[in-house]
Design an enzyme around this catalytic site. Sequence first.
Site, mmCIF file in Angstrom:
data_model
loop_
_atom_site.group_PDB
_atom_site.id
_atom_site.type_symbol
_atom_site.label_atom_id
_atom_site.label_comp_id
_atom_site.label_asym_id
_atom_site.label_seq_id
_atom_site.Cartn_x
_atom_site.Cartn_y
_atom_site.Cartn_z
ATOM 1 N N HIS A 128 6.644 -1.079 -56.011
ATOM 2 C CA HIS A 128 5.647 -2.147 -56.153
ATOM 3 C C HIS A 128 4.868 -2.205 -54.832
ATOM 4 O O HIS A 128 5.417 -1.855 -53.775
ATOM 5 C CB HIS A 128 6.413 -3.454 -56.390
ATOM 6 C CG HIS A 128 5.571 -4.654 -56.658
ATOM 7 N ND1 HIS A 128 4.967 -5.376 -55.659
ATOM 8 C CD2 HIS A 128 5.259 -5.292 -57.817
ATOM 9 C CE1 HIS A 128 4.303 -6.395 -56.199
ATOM 10 N NE2 HIS A 128 4.471 -6.369 -57.499
ATOM 11 N N ASP A 205 14.515 -3.683 -52.640
ATOM 12 C CA ASP A 205 13.707 -4.664 -53.344
ATOM 13 C C ASP A 205 14.418 -4.923 -54.678
ATOM 14 O O ASP A 205 14.368 -4.088 -55.585
ATOM 15 C CB ASP A 205 12.303 -4.062 -53.531
ATOM 16 C CG ASP A 205 11.464 -4.821 -54.551
ATOM 17 O OD1 ASP A 205 11.986 -5.729 -55.214
ATOM 18 O OD2 ASP A 205 10.275 -4.472 -54.681
ATOM 19 N N GLN A 208 13.416 -6.989 -59.563
ATOM 20 C CA GLN A 208 13.593 -6.782 -61.007
ATOM 21 C C GLN A 208 15.050 -6.598 -61.397
ATOM 22 O O GLN A 208 15.378 -6.585 -62.582
ATOM 23 C CB GLN A 208 12.771 -5.562 -61.473
ATOM 24 C CG GLN A 208 11.273 -5.722 -61.325
ATOM 25 C CD GLN A 208 10.684 -6.813 -62.219
ATOM 26 O OE1 GLN A 208 11.317 -7.283 -63.161
ATOM 27 N NE2 GLN A 208 9.467 -7.240 -61.908
ATOM 28 N N LYS A 231 11.719 -14.604 -61.062
ATOM 29 C CA LYS A 231 12.016 -13.530 -62.027
ATOM 30 C C LYS A 231 13.388 -13.753 -62.657
ATOM 31 O O LYS A 231 13.754 -13.069 -63.605
ATOM 32 C CB LYS A 231 12.043 -12.168 -61.323
ATOM 33 C CG LYS A 231 10.861 -11.908 -60.422
ATOM 34 C CD LYS A 231 9.967 -10.873 -60.972
ATOM 35 C CE LYS A 231 9.004 -10.393 -59.927
ATOM 36 N NZ LYS A 231 7.622 -10.411 -60.410
ATOM 37 N N CYS A 369 0.728 -3.844 -60.150
ATOM 38 C CA CYS A 369 0.922 -3.791 -58.691
ATOM 39 C C CYS A 369 1.747 -2.557 -58.312
ATOM 40 O O CYS A 369 2.574 -2.612 -57.394
ATOM 41 C CB CYS A 369 1.582 -5.056 -58.159
ATOM 42 S SG CYS A 369 0.676 -6.549 -58.544
HETATM 43 N N1 C6P Z 1 6.282 -7.984 -59.879
HETATM 44 C C1 C6P Z 1 5.274 -7.814 -62.081
HETATM 45 O O1 C6P Z 1 4.562 -8.233 -63.001
HETATM 46 P P1 C6P Z 1 7.040 -11.647 -55.633
HETATM 47 O O2 C6P Z 1 5.609 -11.699 -56.111
HETATM 48 O O3 C6P Z 1 7.139 -11.648 -54.146
HETATM 49 O O4 C6P Z 1 7.922 -12.634 -56.299
HETATM 50 O O5 C6P Z 1 7.606 -10.228 -56.152
HETATM 51 C C2 C6P Z 1 6.948 -9.054 -55.793
HETATM 52 C C3 C6P Z 1 7.602 -7.892 -56.448
HETATM 53 C C4 C6P Z 1 8.304 -7.002 -55.658
HETATM 54 N N2 C6P Z 1 8.968 -5.974 -56.192
HETATM 55 C C5 C6P Z 1 8.996 -5.752 -57.503
HETATM 56 C C6 C6P Z 1 9.793 -4.606 -58.047
HETATM 57 C C7 C6P Z 1 8.298 -6.610 -58.361
HETATM 58 O O6 C6P Z 1 8.337 -6.400 -59.665
HETATM 59 C C8 C6P Z 1 7.563 -7.692 -57.824
HETATM 60 C C9 C6P Z 1 6.738 -8.584 -58.693
HETATM 61 C C10 C6P Z 1 5.540 -8.713 -60.894
HETATM 62 O O7 C6P Z 1 5.803 -6.706 -62.118
HETATM 63 C C11 C6P Z 1 4.291 -9.359 -60.383
HETATM 64 S S1 C6P Z 1 3.175 -8.206 -59.671
#
Ligand code: C6P
Length: 411
Positions: A128, A205, A208, A231, A369
């Site tokens: 991401h 990270d 997910q 999430k 993203c």
């Molecule tokens: N992905 C998606 O629709 P935040 O925004 O900080 O809570 O998470 C960012 C992020 C980081 N790593 C991974 C693997 C992610 O999936 C995400 C967020 C969402 O896939 C919003 S772009």
Amino acid sequence: MTTQIAALDIEKVRSDFPILQRQVNGKPLVYLDSAATAQKPAVVIDAIADYYRRINANVHRGVHRLSQDATEAFEGARGKIRKFLNARSDKEIIFTGGTTDGINLVSQSYARSVLTADDEVLITHLEHHSNIVPWQIVCEQTGATLKVIPIDDKGQLEMSALDELLTPQTRIVALNHISNALGTINPVKEITARAREVDAVVVIDGAQAAPHMAIDVQDIDCDFYAISAHKMYGPTGIGALYGKEALLKNMPPYRGGGDMILMVSFDKTIYNDLPYKFEAGTPNIAGAVGMGAAVDYLTDLGLDAVAAYEHELLAYGTKALSELPGLRMIGTADNKAGVLGFVLDYAHPHDVGTILDQMGIAVRTGHHCAQPVMDRYDVAATIRASLGVYNTREDIDVLVAGISKVHEVFG
Ligand code: C6P
């Protein structure tokens, strides 16, 4: 009628989420966008409301009753997250704004202070943007080199490339546990063991992964693990970063301000102990309470039951979608969770998303993203149906019917 798979009482689970009663465009909501953000059960919504109704005060600051109660609720949530990730100590759990914030903390505090122009940071082609850009920034700041582990056509890491890519210069390996665009589950434990051979620090990270599987940071043996509450059925704007105490102790603060200090004078400031050294300013107390409630909710369901249920649903969805004419699955890793990504050879993803929305179906369309992943498959965008614990086979059937409708319009 909904289906009973594995050990979850899915009717009960669905009744926990008030938003699922909603109609969208005159149709029952079919929410297939949990990878973007999951819906919230009543227990999470109620925990946040209850905090504001009965407790609200600042933490770590007052001797009065409300402040003590707020501090107890806030620190209680930290303890729940420690247990959820199986960290050794509450000192290893830092509240953040979410995964993005956690990765930026590691890159700007840890990485910026250790990297030199001779060093390398290794990420993967599956990341991401949150796990790419912070590393590009710190490489620019320090002169270090960013390297990338490639993926195969199924969306799996090319593990054989590690032989060449992991070098004595590799200081940091950063990768996701589960890819948001493809759903690939990465072998994080194996990669951590490989990284150890060259003494690299491992940053995971877990955005997910946290909603879909049991996580044990001690078993993985990673150095950092970042998650987002929203999430995992919790509120937005809050997350947590796990870091090994030995590393966190020696890292400089990320942000300066109240609560992260023991003593301030114009000559010198003494920073607070862990984890507060990294929590400047009034924290998102209600968010932490909500995150704690979400952790309780997931723990009560049982992460193994959640994983088993969603695994069956993913297999059902993969089979149903793959049989549709003109549909190509994007991301077919052997080990996958949560994500059904695809393109149609007769319609643009955004048009597909719009037609599905008219039928009450929420999917995400776009690059998610993760533009390098899109580039790898030579597509600008995909349609992504992502699963939560409240989804059913019937939801998948409605999606399939929706795509048949798209085929009628565009095919
Ligand atoms: N992905 C998606 O629709 P935040 O925004 O900080 O809570 O998470 C960012 C992020 C980081 N790593 C991974 C693997 C992610 O999936 C995400 C967020 C969402 O896939 C919003 S772009």
